[in-house]
Design an enzyme around this catalytic site. Structure first.
Site, PDB file in Angstrom:
ATOM      1  N   LYS A  49      35.672  28.673  30.183  1.00 15.41           N
ATOM      2  CA  LYS A  49      34.409  29.395  30.333  1.00 15.41           C
ATOM      3  C   LYS A  49      33.238  28.477  29.984  1.00 15.41           C
ATOM      4  O   LYS A  49      32.441  28.766  29.076  1.00 15.41           O
ATOM      5  CB  LYS A  49      34.415  30.673  29.493  1.00 15.41           C
ATOM      6  CG  LYS A  49      35.154  31.822  30.208  1.00 15.41           C
ATOM      7  CD  LYS A  49      35.173  33.088  29.385  1.00 15.41           C
ATOM      8  CE  LYS A  49      34.326  34.199  29.964  1.00 15.41           C
ATOM      9  NZ  LYS A  49      34.868  34.784  31.193  1.00 15.41           N
ATOM     10  N   GLU A  58      38.827  33.669  43.118  1.00 13.87           N
ATOM     11  CA  GLU A  58      38.286  34.689  42.197  1.00 13.87           C
ATOM     12  C   GLU A  58      37.201  35.518  42.869  1.00 13.87           C
ATOM     13  O   GLU A  58      36.660  35.157  43.921  1.00 13.87           O
ATOM     14  CB  GLU A  58      37.714  34.011  40.949  1.00 13.87           C
ATOM     15  CG  GLU A  58      38.783  33.284  40.147  1.00 13.87           C
ATOM     16  CD  GLU A  58      38.464  33.206  38.667  1.00 13.87           C
ATOM     17  OE1 GLU A  58      38.044  34.225  38.086  1.00 13.87           O
ATOM     18  OE2 GLU A  58      38.644  32.111  38.109  1.00 13.87           O
ATOM     19  N   ARG A  64      41.378  30.735  23.930  1.00 14.22           N
ATOM     20  CA  ARG A  64      40.760  30.243  25.172  1.00 14.22           C
ATOM     21  C   ARG A  64      39.543  29.384  24.849  1.00 14.22           C
ATOM     22  O   ARG A  64      39.290  28.372  25.505  1.00 14.22           O
ATOM     23  CB  ARG A  64      40.387  31.428  26.063  1.00 14.22           C
ATOM     24  CG  ARG A  64      39.885  30.999  27.421  1.00 14.22           C
ATOM     25  CD  ARG A  64      39.855  32.160  28.399  1.00 14.22           C
ATOM     26  NE  ARG A  64      38.875  33.172  28.019  1.00 14.22           N
ATOM     27  CZ  ARG A  64      38.793  34.377  28.590  1.00 14.22           C
ATOM     28  NH1 ARG A  64      39.631  34.712  29.556  1.00 14.22           N
ATOM     29  NH2 ARG A  64      37.888  35.245  28.195  1.00 14.22           N
TER      30      ARG A  64
HETATM   31  C1  LIG Z   1      35.559  35.636  31.974  1.00 14.57           C
HETATM   32  C2  LIG Z   1      36.052  35.424  33.364  1.00 14.57           C
HETATM   33  C3  LIG Z   1      37.113  36.174  33.913  1.00 14.57           C
HETATM   34  C4  LIG Z   1      37.755  37.338  33.205  1.00 14.57           C
HETATM   35  O1  LIG Z   1      38.361  37.025  32.012  1.00 14.57           O
HETATM   36  P1  LIG Z   1      38.673  38.186  30.960  1.00 14.57           P
HETATM   37  O2  LIG Z   1      39.284  37.488  29.820  1.00 14.57           O
HETATM   38  O3  LIG Z   1      39.572  39.143  31.636  1.00 14.57           O
HETATM   39  O4  LIG Z   1      37.358  38.815  30.633  1.00 14.57           O
HETATM   40  C5  LIG Z   1      37.558  35.835  35.176  1.00 14.57           C
HETATM   41  N1  LIG Z   1      36.990  34.850  35.893  1.00 14.57           N
HETATM   42  C6  LIG Z   1      35.960  34.116  35.400  1.00 14.57           C
HETATM   43  C7  LIG Z   1      35.393  33.024  36.222  1.00 14.57           C
HETATM   44  C8  LIG Z   1      35.462  34.386  34.134  1.00 14.57           C
HETATM   45  O5  LIG Z   1      34.437  33.679  33.659  1.00 14.57           O
END
Ligand SMILES: *Cc1c(COP(=O)(O)O)cnc(C)c1O
Length: 346
Positions: free
Chosen positions: A192, A228, A85
């Site tokens: 991210k 989300e 990722r």
């Molecule tokens: C990090 C994150 C998640 C969750 O991702 P995981 O890999 O399950 O920790 C979901 N939504 C957003 C916006 C994030 O930054």
């Protein structure tokens, strides 16, 4: 620095407790990424014109190390998924992609060097104690105009954590934001990128002032599809179907999300659907929850939408939500067999 022996594991929440060491790797234009090394955890020096500071050329990741019940073994959960990722995010932000081997080297070394900070097996409020590992990549070279940096740093540090929400695994109250959006098509909502998060602070803060734990964001185009929950993925269950928003560019592809889809199918026998979910449909669901590395599975007790409260399962944890949570946590802690190769011992 706190001695791990002095930590009251039942008291800690989700805030930084500094540990012994961090990992630093660097990249310079021609030389590319070089393997990093451990350093004492502490402040770093950076040019005031570093591209990360002005233009947000940076990404972060988050994963956890868990202590297993037998032989005190410590294991990460799906770290290669985090590495992949971050590589995708690097490409989006014109950062030279951090090689998977260096990413793994960093998280492994940090987990090992700070193993005394991994909470005891299933200790901590609601058994959510773990060592949270935070990899980050930043453009550190000086820039003036908007342009990619010539130098980068990849840093990994960690902190022992307890539950993300104070009460641990217990239903939370959420509010749908009718003013703000998290991500738009063509933007960076599916990686991210650090720049995605400061803009969520105001809606989050306002929701907390009104007594809610977090905000639910709707899509920016139609204002009608659920996307989300703050920085966590959203799920709802109706009958024997579990649905979550499809990865169409504005949803962060959570590793917990991906794991839950598998567990819901294989362990709960649910039909799973990745698709657009209208808010009206969500409000009629039997169960709803949010997922992420930090929050694991957070049952949703109620949602406020346009000043009206909608309650799920009498504000109690639903049976499927419970089963999914238990299964995930037990795989992460090595209590039940990991058929999927998700566990990565360090
Ligand atoms: C990090 C994150 C998640 C969750 O991702 P995981 O890999 O399950 O920790 C979901 N939504 C957003 C916006 C994030 O930054």
């Amino acid at each position: 620095m706190l001695d791990p022996k002095d930590i009251n594991w039942d008291e800690i929440g989700f805030s930084l407790i500094p540990t012994n060491s961090m990992y630093v790797a660097r990249c310079q234009d021609e030389k590319g990424w070089q393997k990093g090394e451990l350093e004492p955890f502490g402040d770093i020096t950076l040019s005031p014109s570093a591209s990360v500071l002005h233009y947000g050329q940076g990404l972060f990741e988050g994963l956890k190390a868990y202590r297993h019940h037998e032989n005190e073994k410590i294991a990460l959960f799906r770290p290669k998924d985090n590495a992949q990722r971050m590589i995708r995010g690097c490409k989006r932000l014109c950062i030279p992609p951090i090689p998977e081997e260096i990413f793994i080297d960093g998280v492994e070394k940090v987990a090992r060097a700070n193993k005394d900070f991994v909470p005891p097996y299933k200790k901590g409020a609601k058994a959510q104690g773990a060592l949270y590992i935070r990899p980050a990549v930043w453009g550190t070279g000086p820039v003036l105009g908007v342009a990619p940096s010539s130098r980068y740093a990849f840093i990994v540090f960690c902190s022992p954590v307890g539950p993300y929400f104070k009460k641990g695994f217990a239903p939370i109250k959420l509010k749908i934001s009718t003013e703000n959006h998290r991500a738009a098509l063509g933007g960076t909502g599916d990686v991210k990128a650090i720049g995605n998060y400061a803009c969520s602070m105001l809606p989050g803060q306002n929701a907390k002032k009104d007594g809610y734990s977090e905000v639910i964001y709707l899509d920016a185009k139609h204002d009608k599809y659920v996307e989300e929950v703050g920085a966590a993925n959203f799920f709802c269950i109706k009958g024997n179907t579990l649905a979550t928003p499809s990865l169409d560019g504005t949803i962060l592809p959570g590793i917990t999300r991906r794991s839950i889809l598998q567990i819901a199918k294989d362990v709960c026998g649910l039909q799973v659907e990745e698709r657009k979910i209208e808010v009206d449909e969500v409000l009629k669901a039997d169960e709803a929850f949010a997922s992420g590395t930090a929050a694991v599975v957070a049952p949703i007790g109620s949602i406020c939408y346009n000043d009206k409260e909608y309650t799920f399962n009498n504000f109690e944890v639903g049976k499927y939500t419970q089963k999914i949570y238990d299964t995930l946590l037990n795989i992460q802690h090595g209590v039940i067999e990991d058929k999927y190769g998700w566990i990565y011992p360090v």
